[in-house]
Design a protein around this motif. Structure first.
Motif, short mmCIF file in Angstrom:
data_model
loop_
_atom_site.label_atom_id
_atom_site.label_comp_id
_atom_site.label_asym_id
_atom_site.label_seq_id
_atom_site.Cartn_x
_atom_site.Cartn_y
_atom_site.Cartn_z
N ASP A 155 0.85 -1.27 -0.14
CA ASP A 155 -0.01 -0.11 -0.04
C ASP A 155 0.71 1.15 0.00
OD1 ASP A 155 -1.96 2.01 0.31
OD2 ASP A 155 -2.91 1.06 2.12
N ILE A 156 1.21 1.69 -1.14
CA ILE A 156 2.16 2.94 -1.35
C ILE A 156 1.34 3.72 -2.43
CG2 ILE A 156 4.10 1.92 -0.76
CD1 ILE A 156 4.60 1.41 -3.64
N PRO A 157 1.70 5.07 -2.61
CA PRO A 157 1.01 5.99 -3.40
C PRO A 157 1.19 5.19 -5.01
CG PRO A 157 2.28 7.35 -1.85
CD PRO A 157 2.52 6.07 -1.51
N LEU A 158 2.40 4.91 -5.20
CA LEU A 158 2.26 4.35 -6.52
C LEU A 158 1.23 3.31 -6.97
CD1 LEU A 158 4.09 3.87 -9.12
CD2 LEU A 158 5.30 2.05 -8.09
N ILE A 159 0.89 2.49 -6.03
CA ILE A 159 -0.20 1.38 -6.49
C ILE A 159 -1.35 2.07 -6.23
CG2 ILE A 159 -1.04 -0.76 -5.65
CD1 ILE A 159 1.50 -0.82 -6.96
N ARG A 160 -1.62 3.10 -5.41
CA ARG A 160 -2.97 3.85 -5.44
C ARG A 160 -2.96 4.67 -6.72
NH1 ARG A 160 -6.54 2.47 -1.20
NH2 ARG A 160 -5.41 1.77 0.30
N ARG A 161 -2.01 4.93 -7.51
CA ARG A 161 -2.10 5.66 -8.62
C ARG A 161 -2.75 4.71 -9.57
NH1 ARG A 161 2.92 8.76 -10.21
NH2 ARG A 161 4.21 6.80 -10.89
N PHE A 162 -2.20 3.32 -9.74
CA PHE A 162 -3.09 2.17 -10.52
C PHE A 162 -4.52 2.20 -10.26
CE2 PHE A 162 1.37 0.34 -11.03
CZ PHE A 162 1.31 -0.30 -12.33
N SER A 163 -4.79 2.16 -9.04
CA SER A 163 -6.20 1.85 -8.63
C SER A 163 -7.14 3.00 -8.83
CB SER A 163 -6.41 1.48 -6.97
OG SER A 163 -5.96 2.55 -6.12
N CYS A 164 -6.59 4.23 -8.87
CA CYS A 164 -7.31 5.54 -9.05
C CYS A 164 -7.67 5.52 -10.50
CB CYS A 164 -6.34 6.67 -8.59
SG CYS A 164 -7.59 8.13 -8.67
N GLY A 165 -6.56 5.37 -11.28
CA GLY A 165 -6.69 5.48 -12.82
C GLY A 165 -7.73 4.34 -13.21
N TYR A 166 -7.45 3.27 -12.72
CA TYR A 166 -8.56 2.16 -12.93
C TYR A 166 -9.90 2.23 -12.72
CZ TYR A 166 -10.33 -2.89 -12.62
OH TYR A 166 -11.17 -3.84 -12.57
N VAL A 167 -10.17 3.11 -11.54
CA VAL A 167 -11.51 3.33 -11.17
C VAL A 167 -12.12 4.41 -12.30
CG1 VAL A 167 -13.02 4.15 -9.19
CG2 VAL A 167 -11.12 2.45 -8.88
N GLN A 168 -11.18 5.44 -12.35
CA GLN A 168 -11.66 6.43 -13.26
C GLN A 168 -12.11 5.79 -14.41
OE1 GLN A 168 -9.37 10.27 -13.00
NE2 GLN A 168 -7.97 8.91 -11.87
N GLY A 169 -11.23 4.72 -15.15
CA GLY A 169 -11.94 4.14 -16.40
C GLY A 169 -13.15 3.35 -16.35
N PHE A 170 -13.10 2.65 -15.17
CA PHE A 170 -14.23 1.76 -14.93
C PHE A 170 -15.53 2.61 -15.19
CE2 PHE A 170 -17.21 -1.01 -12.58
CZ PHE A 170 -16.96 -2.05 -13.13
N LYS A 171 -15.53 3.59 -14.17
CA LYS A 171 -16.86 4.47 -13.90
C LYS A 171 -17.15 5.43 -15.38
CE LYS A 171 -17.00 4.22 -8.87
NZ LYS A 171 -17.40 5.00 -7.84
N ALA A 172 -16.21 5.80 -15.94
CA ALA A 172 -16.33 6.55 -17.15
C ALA A 172 -16.93 5.80 -18.27
CB ALA A 172 -14.93 7.16 -17.71
N ALA A 173 -16.62 4.52 -18.30
CA ALA A 173 -17.17 3.45 -19.25
C ALA A 173 -18.53 3.02 -18.73
CB ALA A 173 -16.40 2.46 -19.41
N GLY A 174 -19.16 3.34 -17.92
CA GLY A 174 -20.46 3.27 -17.24
C GLY A 174 -20.48 2.10 -16.24
N GLY A 175 -19.27 1.80 -15.25
CA GLY A 175 -19.33 0.59 -14.41
C GLY A 175 -19.67 1.60 -13.20
N ASN A 176 -20.11 0.75 -12.18
CA ASN A 176 -20.59 1.21 -10.77
C ASN A 176 -19.83 1.21 -9.56
OD1 ASN A 176 -23.32 1.68 -12.00
ND2 ASN A 176 -23.67 -0.42 -11.84
N THR A 177 -19.27 0.11 -9.32
CA THR A 177 -18.52 -0.43 -8.13
C THR A 177 -17.32 -0.96 -8.41
OG1 THR A 177 -20.58 -0.47 -6.73
CG2 THR A 177 -18.50 -1.32 -5.73
N VAL A 178 -16.12 -0.53 -7.52
CA VAL A 178 -14.94 -1.06 -7.58
C VAL A 178 -14.29 -1.50 -6.20
CG1 VAL A 178 -12.61 -1.06 -8.49
CG2 VAL A 178 -14.21 -0.01 -9.79
N TYR A 179 -14.31 -2.69 -5.95
CA TYR A 179 -13.95 -3.07 -4.48
C TYR A 179 -12.16 -3.04 -4.81
CZ TYR A 179 -18.47 -4.94 -3.69
OH TYR A 179 -19.86 -5.02 -3.57
N GLN A 180 -11.74 -2.36 -3.72
CA GLN A 180 -10.04 -2.47 -3.49
C GLN A 180 -9.57 -3.01 -2.49
OE1 GLN A 180 -8.96 1.75 -5.01
NE2 GLN A 180 -11.08 2.32 -5.02
N ASN A 181 -8.45 -3.68 -2.46
CA ASN A 181 -7.55 -4.36 -1.48
C ASN A 181 -6.44 -4.08 -1.58
OD1 ASN A 181 -10.48 -6.37 -1.44
ND2 ASN A 181 -10.01 -5.32 0.49
#
Length: 331
Positions: A155-181
């Protein structure tokens, strides 16, 4: 006469190249997980192998077994006469910062670092949020539940950068929920496939039908869990599509192989420059993988995802970079 000049020029170039190669002694220190982790380190290894095969120059290698070896390994390479030393991963930042000062005549390079300042150090960083946006969009298009998962390593900012970009793409394309661990808070988080599989199964149980793993070797457990559950998985760093054909939706490519190859090539050719190289979609540093293993899975939206690249490059699509403010505008 011209032919003789060309022959002489050609001989001089060959002689010069041979001399450079003879004097050039490259070395690499891999991060924890080893050079055959099928992910981050293996991407570096592929770049190293390409350089070695094209030039015929042997690259000294060292694979870390624990954190305490980092500084010692880098120093040992310099002591053995290496003229260019590549450190792999942000975990080697402090060590390479020390050793680079001790050996000012040696050229050093490091992957996933951008904050150091040494006159003999070339740093490579990546715009992971851009590549993650692409696979997030793909995940939304492939998902039937509108719910996805993300499993990170340490759990470091670098990996949070991955997850944040992923969630943005998922929701921009119409996705709803992303579980993150995240797997953990120490380097051991990169090498725990059992924990990765456990986290992925938990996300599947809560409705996710596609999961993105950005977790080094830990991600191998995530990919296996997806196959076992008949769900989609997204690999990272290297192209992991071949590992589980049929359930590997795609892989977020982080071209660390290009960075490794470029470092050794520039150091050998005399074009090395200290500073930071930041690689995104425009520079060919991040992408998504489409090949014979997943072409059928993404054919329905492949062109759509490809079209996003130019929009990101032009600025039409703005993707927030988590590491700017350690915050993500979407969850």
């Amino acid at each position: 006469m011209n032919s003789i000049k060309r022959l002489i020029t050609g001989c001089l170039l060959v002689t010069t190249s041979a001399a450079l190669a003879q004097e050039f002694k490259p070395a690499v220190v891999y991060d924890l997980g080893g050079k055959f982790d099928k992910s981050f380190n293996e991407g570096i290894y592929n770049g190293v192998q390409k350089f070695a095969q094209e030039t015929g120059i042997e690259v000294q290698e060292f694979e870390l077994n624990n954190e305490a070896q980092r500084e010692q390994a880098l120093r040992r390479m310099a002591q053995r006469g290496a003229t260019a030393v590549l450190g792999v991963g942000f975990g080697q930042a402090d060590a390479i910062n020390v050793v680079a000062q001790e050996y000012p005549d040696v050229k050093f390079g490091i992957i996933d670092v951008s904050w150091l300042d040494q006159p003999n150090l070339r740093q490579y960083s990546f715009k992971e949020h851009e590549g993650s946006f692409l696979v997030g969009w793909a995940a939304a298009k492939a998902s039937k539940s509108g719910t996805a998962g993300f499993v990170g390593g340490m759990d470091i900012p670098l990996i949070r950068r991955f997850s944040c970009g992923y969630v943005q793409g998922f929701k921009a394309a119409g996705g709803n929920t992303v579980y993150q661990n995240m797997t953990g808070t120490t380097p051991a988080a990169w090498n725990d496939p059992t924990k990765g599989a456990e986290l992925a199964r938990s996300q599947f149980d809560r409705g996710a039908d596609v999961v993105f793993a950005a977790a080094g070797s830990t991600g191998l457990g995530v990919l296996q869990a997806a196959e076992d559950a008949g769900k989609f998985a997204i690999g990272v760093d290297s192209n992991q599509n071949y590992l589980h054909p049929g359930t590997m939706l795609t892989s977020m490519l982080k071209r660390v192989d290009v960075a490794a190859y470029e470092f050794f090539s520039s150091a050998m050719q005399g074009t090395f420059e200290a500073g930071v190289v930041d690689l995104g979609i425009e520079e060919g540093g991040v992408d998504w993988a489409v090949d014979e293993y997943n072409n059928g899975l993404v054919s329905g939206f492949r062109d759509e995802v490809e079209s996003l690249k130019n929009k990101i490059i032009s600025g039409e699509i703005q993707i927030h970079n988590y590491t700017i403010d350690n915050n993500c505008p979407v969850n």
